[in-house]
Enzyme design. Structure first.
Site, short mmCIF file in Angstrom:
data_model
loop_
_atom_site.label_atom_id
_atom_site.label_comp_id
_atom_site.label_asym_id
_atom_site.label_seq_id
_atom_site.Cartn_x
_atom_site.Cartn_y
_atom_site.Cartn_z
N HIS A 408 21.90 -18.89 17.21
CA HIS A 408 23.31 -19.51 17.10
C HIS A 408 23.73 -20.41 18.25
CE1 HIS A 408 27.46 -19.20 15.31
NE2 HIS A 408 27.96 -19.66 16.57
N GLU A 409 23.59 -19.96 19.28
CA GLU A 409 24.29 -20.66 20.59
C GLU A 409 23.20 -21.73 20.72
OE1 GLU A 409 27.09 -20.41 21.27
OE2 GLU A 409 27.56 -18.33 20.55
N HIS A 412 24.26 -24.91 19.06
CA HIS A 412 25.28 -25.54 19.48
C HIS A 412 24.59 -26.30 20.60
CE1 HIS A 412 28.55 -23.83 17.59
NE2 HIS A 412 28.31 -22.57 18.12
#
Length: 624
Positions: A408-409, A412
């Site tokens: 998920h990170e 980003h």
């Protein structure tokens, strides 16, 4: 042009994940598990020298006062200087903030962070003339300037957007006051962050004969225990301790809402919601339709809760059961190197270049992997050091959810990396509304990859269940948070003073409705009323709804990436590199998703129900 940049994994050599209890002291962590902030500044002394240089250089911007509308040349020079200054200050802030986050108890770095917040405020006062002057531009004059100075095209979107917001900008004096108000506007969030991460007296409880301090990382770990009594005890102890500080948390949050209300009224907006969404030109109907659609589909959420109850084999589902493993005796623990391998394989549909850059994140110490005493809780990606590379803060505990959080990170991080490479700094500050698309799409790809590898019914149930956990946490839970935010902001706007007890009562009632408490679907114990008090996102003002909208957008886009053509993949990668060159809703349309329709939400609900149907089929087949 940005006034302030928003601060939003080496292939490891250890063969096993290191337990949280062994990683309490930061100095004991191997360097390869810690981010390398020397890429930003070699030492604290170098950082200080750069900061002092910035304090002198930023005075140059004042020389353009009264000149911005005189010529295209002056306008371009001023915008370029401003962009460079903000870019350098963002890098300074990133270093101080991440140094502070790695151990919030170190007052030196908290002080450095505060110095930068003050520097931004001072710079905001110095530049308070810019937007009032620019607002005197007429569209015809701006068109002439754009024709004369081709390089002004970089700033065209910013300038046109500023003119759109003309009614919400004031005189130079008003803008100067607004800039100085930033010194106070973040006080509530800063106090919360310091108190909760550095000084909060986390409870200690006995678990399996050991004394365990329930800090944020350990709470996240033990709430997922297979032992139901452990979960019950952990929830009761953690929330019980939060409740002891109900008045403090309530005062902090109330102060934050009042700060948001001040800015809203000063900027001539009808509500704090309207102000929050207008920065990206997002209609408030997008927010209200999300809340309406989720409330209209709570039966789907309740179907998930009943499925969880069936899989856990309990007569009554409690709130403290919601993080427990769905399948008993299934190994869903992953070492860091296993997580890295799975993540890189899952990203193959995005192309070789995407995967190669992702490897760099894992190989070049962009990631601070493990929890340590005093470290900020949770996880984030910080891509605001434009000239360097993004960083990731993790608190890795070795669970499937941690692997999912890592990818998920990384989503980003790749979004920031691609945008910073493609766009001028002035256009590299993409909206949070689209940011969560990149992160949740990565999670979708990971789930899809893991399901392709696994045929065992129990493990497959666990992976499918993880998707449902994501839907629960991202779509339903974040929308519940958004509705809570809307409720408390509306009450303060109507003149009501809210206390911690008021927040408790509203949060408990709302949670009981979402989880079907009165229908005996999931029992929400009274201590859950305190959960709002440790959610940092409530200090960001209408931030969390974007998790839910992004989840629906990423569901639609993941189908195109996995099943579409190379052109579909190219559109998605172009979207990641687009930065703030268009409004976020328009960027998503270019990528292939129209958030002005209900289609993304409808597709998401259909997928959630399809996953549950498959799980129910497996359960019937194996006799559960």
């Amino acid at each position: 042009m940005r006034k302030k940049t928003q601060i939003i994994a080496a292939v490891m050599l250890f063969s096993t994940t290191v337990a949280v209890s062994q990683m309490k002291v930061r100095e004991e962590l191997p360097e390869k598990y810690k981010w390398n902030l020397a890429d930003l500044y070699a030492t604290d002394a170098v950082w200080k020298e750069e900061k002092e240089r910035m304090q002198q250089q930023m005075q140059e911007i004042v020389s353009y006062k009264g000149k911005l509308t005189q010529s295209a040349t002056f306008l371009l020079e001023a915008l370029e200087l401003n962009s460079k200054l903000v870019k350098d200050m963002a890098r300074l802030f990133s270093y101080a903030a991440m140094k502070s986050d790695q151990d919030t108890r170190v007052t030196k770095y908290a002080g450095m962070k505060q110095e930068l917040q003050q520097l931004f405020s001072e710079y905001g006062a110095l530049t308070s003339f810019i937007e009032p002057e620019l607002l005197t531009l007429q569209e015809e004059q701006l068109s002439t300037f754009l024709t004369k100075e081709k390089e002004l095209a970089t700033y065209k979107f910013y300038l046109m957007d500023l003119l759109r917001k003309r009614a919400h900008r004031g005189s130079e004096e008003v803008e100067k006051v607004m800039a100085y108000s930033a010194l106070m506007s973040e006080n509530a969030a800063n106090i919360f962050n310091t108190f909760f991460n550095a000084e909060f007296p986390y409870p200690e409880i006995e678990l399996n004969g050991d004394r365990v301090k329930l800090n944020s990382a350990n709470f996240a770990l033990y709430r997922a225990s297979e032992d139901r009594e452990v979960r019950r005890k952990v929830f009761a102890s953690y929330f019980g301790k939060l409740n002891e500080f109900q008045r403090t948390f309530g005062t902090q949050l109330y102060g934050n809402i009042n700060a948001a209300l001040f800015t809203t009224k000063a900027r001539n907006y009808g509500s704090t919601l309207e102000r929050a969404l207008d920065s990206d030109n997002i209609p408030t109907t997008v927010f209200h339709n999300l809340v309406k659609n989720v409330n209209g589909n709570l039966e789907t959420f309740h179907r998930y809760l009943n499925l969880r109850k069936r899989m856990m084999g309990v007569d009554t589902l409690h709130y403290y059961d919601l993080y427990a493993p769905l399948v008993e005796e299934v190994d869903l623990a992953y070492t860091v190197e296993e997580a890295v391998e799975n993540i890189l394989q899952s990203l193959q549909p995005l192309g070789a270049d995407y995967v190669e850059v992702s490897k760099k994140a894992f190989q070049e110490r962009w990631i601070d992997m493990y929890p340590n005493e005093g470290k900020r809780s949770g996880a984030y990606s910080n891509g605001s050091a434009y000239d360097v590379h993004p960083y990731i803060l993790m608190n890795y505990n070795g669970q499937y959810n941690d692997m999912s959080t890592l990818t998920h990170e990384l989503g980003h991080t790749m979004h920031s990396y691609l945008t910073n490479k493609k766009q001028h700094f002035a256009n590299a500050n993409y909206s949070i509304f689209v940011a969560e698309v990149a992160s949740t799409l990565n999670e979708e790809l990971l789930n899809d990859y893991m399901l392709q590898q696994i045929k065992d019914d129990n493990v497959r149930l666990a992976i499918l269940g993880n998707y449902l956990e994501g839907a629960k946490g991202t779509l339903f839970r974040q929308t519940q948070f958004a509705e809570f935010e809307s409720m408390i902001h509306d009450k303060v706007a109507n003149g009501e003073a809210l206390t911690g007890e008021d927040f408790d009562n509203m949060y408990l009632d709302l949670t009981k409705r979402y989880y079907g408490h009165d229908k005996n679907i999931c029992i929400v114990d009274d201590y859950v009323k305190s959960e709002w008090s440790y959610i940092p996102h409530f200090y960001y003002n209408f931030y969390v709804y974007q998790y839910a909208t992004s989840f629906t957008a990423s569901t639609a886009l993941s189908e195109k990436v996995l099943k579409g053509t190379n052109e579909d993949r190219k559109k998605y990668l172009d979207f990641l590199a687009a930065g703030s060159t268009k409004y976020p809703v328009d960027l998503l349309v270019d990528a292939g998703v129209d958030m002005n329709t209900s289609e993304p939400f409808d597709l998401t609900i259909a997928k959630i129900n399809a996953v549950m149907a498959e799980m129910e089929t497996i359960l019937t087949r194996i006799g559960k």
